[in-house]
Each structure stands twice: as C-alpha cells, then as structure tokens.
Design a protein around this motif. Sequence first.
Motif, mmCIF file in Angstrom:
data_model
loop_
_atom_site.group_PDB
_atom_site.id
_atom_site.type_symbol
_atom_site.label_atom_id
_atom_site.label_comp_id
_atom_site.label_asym_id
_atom_site.label_seq_id
_atom_site.Cartn_x
_atom_site.Cartn_y
_atom_site.Cartn_z
ATOM 1 N N THR A 133 0.797 -1.221 0.000
ATOM 2 C CA THR A 133 0.000 0.000 0.000
ATOM 3 C C THR A 133 0.833 1.277 0.000
ATOM 4 O OG1 THR A 133 -0.236 -0.386 2.393
ATOM 5 C CG2 THR A 133 -2.095 -0.965 1.001
ATOM 6 N N GLY A 134 2.147 1.161 0.140
ATOM 7 C CA GLY A 134 3.011 2.320 -0.001
ATOM 8 C C GLY A 134 2.838 3.351 1.092
ATOM 9 N N ALA A 135 3.074 4.602 0.728
ATOM 10 C CA ALA A 135 3.011 5.707 1.678
ATOM 11 C C ALA A 135 2.470 6.935 0.967
ATOM 12 C CB ALA A 135 4.398 5.987 2.261
ATOM 13 N N ARG A 136 2.049 7.918 1.741
ATOM 14 C CA ARG A 136 1.527 9.174 1.190
ATOM 15 C C ARG A 136 2.313 10.342 1.783
ATOM 16 N NH1 ARG A 136 -1.823 7.190 5.078
ATOM 17 N NH2 ARG A 136 -2.457 8.587 6.789
ATOM 18 N N PRO A 137 2.337 11.482 1.101
ATOM 19 C CA PRO A 137 3.071 12.631 1.629
ATOM 20 C C PRO A 137 2.524 13.093 2.978
ATOM 21 C CG PRO A 137 2.565 12.953 -0.683
ATOM 22 C CD PRO A 137 1.793 11.740 -0.242
ATOM 23 N N ARG A 138 3.424 13.467 3.850
ATOM 24 C CA ARG A 138 3.021 14.034 5.140
ATOM 25 C C ARG A 138 2.485 15.449 4.909
ATOM 26 N NH1 ARG A 138 4.300 12.335 10.042
ATOM 27 N NH2 ARG A 138 5.991 11.016 9.218
ATOM 28 N N ALA A 139 1.320 15.736 5.449
ATOM 29 C CA ALA A 139 0.695 17.038 5.241
ATOM 30 C C ALA A 139 1.377 18.119 6.085
ATOM 31 C CB ALA A 139 -0.787 16.969 5.588
ATOM 32 N N LEU A 140 1.393 19.330 5.560
ATOM 33 C CA LEU A 140 1.928 20.482 6.297
ATOM 34 C C LEU A 140 0.782 21.123 7.069
ATOM 35 C CD1 LEU A 140 4.409 22.368 6.736
ATOM 36 C CD2 LEU A 140 3.476 23.772 4.878
ATOM 37 N N PRO A 141 0.805 21.032 8.411
ATOM 38 C CA PRO A 141 -0.337 21.500 9.208
ATOM 39 C C PRO A 141 -0.255 22.980 9.558
ATOM 40 C CG PRO A 141 1.245 20.411 10.642
ATOM 41 C CD PRO A 141 1.834 20.377 9.245
ATOM 42 N N VAL A 142 -0.321 23.840 8.545
ATOM 43 C CA VAL A 142 -0.294 25.277 8.796
ATOM 44 C C VAL A 142 -1.420 25.946 8.025
ATOM 45 C CG1 VAL A 142 2.216 25.245 9.141
ATOM 46 C CG2 VAL A 142 1.281 25.831 6.891
ATOM 47 N N PRO A 143 -1.849 27.136 8.458
ATOM 48 C CA PRO A 143 -2.881 27.859 7.707
ATOM 49 C C PRO A 143 -2.419 28.148 6.278
ATOM 50 C CG PRO A 143 -2.546 28.847 9.886
ATOM 51 C CD PRO A 143 -1.452 27.844 9.701
ATOM 52 N N GLY A 144 -3.322 28.002 5.333
ATOM 53 C CA GLY A 144 -3.023 28.308 3.944
ATOM 54 C C GLY A 144 -2.518 27.144 3.129
ATOM 55 N N VAL A 196 6.935 11.167 4.471
ATOM 56 C CA VAL A 196 5.736 10.413 4.107
ATOM 57 C C VAL A 196 5.180 9.664 5.313
ATOM 58 C CG1 VAL A 196 6.503 10.120 1.723
ATOM 59 C CG2 VAL A 196 7.045 8.355 3.417
ATOM 60 N N VAL A 197 3.950 9.252 5.165
ATOM 61 C CA VAL A 197 3.255 8.464 6.188
ATOM 62 C C VAL A 197 2.871 7.127 5.566
ATOM 63 C CG1 VAL A 197 1.236 8.345 7.703
ATOM 64 C CG2 VAL A 197 2.326 10.564 7.231
ATOM 65 N N ASP A 243 3.584 -0.615 13.668
ATOM 66 C CA ASP A 243 4.560 0.189 14.407
ATOM 67 C C ASP A 243 5.352 1.005 13.382
ATOM 68 O OD1 ASP A 243 6.371 1.336 16.100
ATOM 69 O OD2 ASP A 243 7.369 -0.530 16.686
ATOM 70 N N ASN A 244 4.821 2.178 13.028
ATOM 71 C CA ASN A 244 5.389 2.997 11.948
ATOM 72 C C ASN A 244 5.425 2.225 10.639
ATOM 73 O OD1 ASN A 244 6.609 5.282 10.707
ATOM 74 N ND2 ASN A 244 8.637 4.359 10.948
ATOM 75 N N GLY A 245 4.476 1.358 10.457
ATOM 76 C CA GLY A 245 4.391 0.510 9.289
ATOM 77 C C GLY A 245 3.769 -0.809 9.694
ATOM 78 N N ILE A 246 3.516 -1.666 8.720
ATOM 79 C CA ILE A 246 2.991 -3.000 8.994
ATOM 80 C C ILE A 246 4.169 -3.880 9.382
ATOM 81 C CG2 ILE A 246 1.698 -4.951 8.059
ATOM 82 C CD1 ILE A 246 0.608 -2.987 5.912
ATOM 83 N N VAL A 247 4.153 -4.392 10.595
ATOM 84 C CA VAL A 247 5.288 -5.156 11.112
ATOM 85 C C VAL A 247 5.304 -6.557 10.503
ATOM 86 C CG1 VAL A 247 6.405 -6.087 13.172
ATOM 87 C CG2 VAL A 247 5.291 -3.847 13.257
#
Length: 420
Positions: free
Chosen positions: A110-121, A243-244, A258-262
């Motif tokens: 299933t891979g990974a997705r980009p980590r979102a930037l949690p800021v306004p805008g 990425v997440v 645990d930070n992924g599928i073990v």
Amino acid sequence: MSNDDAVVVIGAGQGGFQAAHSLRSGGFTGTIDLVGDETHLPYQRPPLSKDYLRGSTTTEKLRLADESFFADKRIRLHRNDRAVDVDRSTQRVLLESGTRLPYSNLVFATGARPRALPVPGSDLQGVGYLRGIDDADTLRELRAESAHVVVIGGGFIGLEFAAVERAAGRSVTIVEGLDRPLARALSPEMSAHLASIHTERGTRLLLGRTVSALHGRNGSVTEVELDDGTRVRADIVVIGIGVVPNVELAARAGLTIDNGIVVDEQLRTSDPSITALGDCAVFPAVHAEDRLVRLESVQNAVDQAKFVAAGINGTPGDRYDSVPWFWSHQFDRKVQMAGLPTPDDQRIIHGDIDSGRFSVLRFDGDRVVCVESVNRPADHMAARKILASPLRPTPADAENPEFTLQTFAKGGGRAPFSAA
C-alpha cells in the motif's frame, strides 16, 4: 468463488506490480488480483521529480506494462477501486465498488503518502505535493506561468524538484527545519556538498527554519511565512516533509502496526497468510543488525516483492537480506548510496569533494556499513558487492593509499595491499 490458490495484492505501485508479475512468471497458476486506487496503469515514480517534470519523458514511457500485459499474464487489474476492508476470518477483500475478492494469500503493498503540512493556507491553489502522476501533471501546468518557487523540506524529492526548477531559470528557495539538507539520510559531508551545489547555482537555502503559514490572494498562494515572521514570495509551493505509511486498512484488519505493517524476516505479518512489502512494511533488517526499519526505495519494494512471490510459489528464502541502495539526480550530480548507516559512525572520504567525484565510506566499528557516492558509479557497484559479503574493509584498509572499493570487491576481501 474458492479461496484456493488466489492471491490479492493491495497496491498497484512498483512493488505491487512486481509481486503480481513475479508470481505469474514464477509459475503461479491461480487467480491474481492487483488492486490500485489510481486510474493509471502501474508506473515508475522516480522520474516524476526529474525527467517527467522537465517534459523529457511521457506517461506512456513511465508505464511498467501496457494493458495487454495484464490480459496475457491473467492478472486482474482493478484500477481506481480502493480496498476498504479485509475480513481475515473468511479471507475476503472488499473493494470500494462492492467487489469481494477471495484470497489464500494477501499482499499489502500500500506504499506511503506525503506528510501534510499543518499550517494555515496549506489548501491554497499552487500548493502541492509530488507523489504521483496527477501531482506532477498539476505542477507542470503551474510552473509554466510561475517565476518564484518555494520548496518546504530538504529531502530527496524537495532537492530534485528544486534542481529542475532552478535549471529552468526560476527563483528557488528551500526551507528546511534541520541544520542541513538530507540530515536523516546522508552524512554531513554529502549533505554539505549537495547544499553547496544548490547554492552555487543560485538556490536560496534556509536551514533551521520552519513554516508558520502560507498566504495568498484570490485563492492562490503568494507568500510563505517563516517562524520569525519573514515572508518569502511564492508562485508555487511544493511540500516534501516526509511520508506516512498507508497502514489504516491493515490496522483495521488487526495486524501489528509500528510505523508501518510489522513483518518478520520472511516478510510475513502477524497473520501467516498475509505479507507486506515496500514503503508500508517494517522489517528486521540484516544490514541494520536486525533493527526494525522501513525503507522508502524502489529497489527495496521490488526486491521484497520478488521475495514474497517466491515464498507464495513454494520456494521461500530463509530471510529477506537484499542490500539496500538508493539514488538521486540533482543538476549534474548522480548520488548513489548502498547500505544503512549508523548514527555515530566513522567516515572516510575517497576522491575529491571539490571535483564533485567522491565517496563517503561509513563504518560501524571495524566494518563498513554504508557507502555514499557522487559521480562514482564504479564505487557504488563495488560497495553493493562488498555489503552483500561477510568480508568488509576496515577503517585501516580504507586509509591505505592503495585501497579502492573495486579492488577490494574483486579480491573477495583480500586486496593486494592487505597485510593479511
């Protein structure tokens, strides 16, 4: 439909595609279902931040196979149809379309997705990520009328994108929260070299800085505000802050996370009929003294896919032990890395940093565990051979003026200069 001899692969990226391909080419005669949530045929991702972004390659050339391949190999490809549930008791996968797929073996890719930037805008027009073809297509359209680019994150994707944009003549600023780019992946020497290459070509590199907000006008981004209140002009903002792993489906199915599928040394999850591979999997790495690691690389995904397929086909390996390796292109520099470093390693430089052709040998005690190279592909290939062998050069070997990685590799660990 019976579950006998039925494999479902969730994830149609390079790892998932390779698993399905290797299953069939290895003699598997049962049903193979390859499930992907994109509309595209499976494709290569590394060129997206380089050749594809520049327009020097096409979507068709990125494809790993055309539609006829799947028909010929009897692989049922489910495009744009996300897996939403796994029932381990009945061994069924439910797709978003309502289709239920039986399995005797299930593979998570299933891979990974980009980590979102949690800021306004961060939702403004012109703010994006670079993970798939659709992302790259959006950026290609935006960059055509843009002059000022801000990259948030000094990782591989961010630096590769920055190099393409600067080579095209755009103003580029990189904002990195740590004190050097690629601090988690590369040695200080290699980080410093790449930072100098970018700054010498006119890129503005802001280290130890974070983003507090993105500002815009009429719904489109115009500025990036930093932690000290400084504002940087921006027509495009690309976020590359890691990425997440995509583990939510596996977690709902009750697998260990645990930070992924073990998985274990044979890439099996806590359910013996389920394996996991690639960016979503955490495994005990031979080349990290059996520490649990999660690797984000095409090589790892492909090699793990081949290993998993061999196991399902009845020829399992004792354990997954492929040497990890990575690469990156930035301007005229080809960066290659083999092995996994340790935090407090000893480093020895071979070659001339100023010339842009050198290698960094990284040692854990008296054993080399990682080699980083710039424009020295022979060093990289020799390093991969050495790291696959129990015979490794020591720091004393590497400090000998006659030492080369190629000579050591060819000599099977007994190079001509060795005192032994």
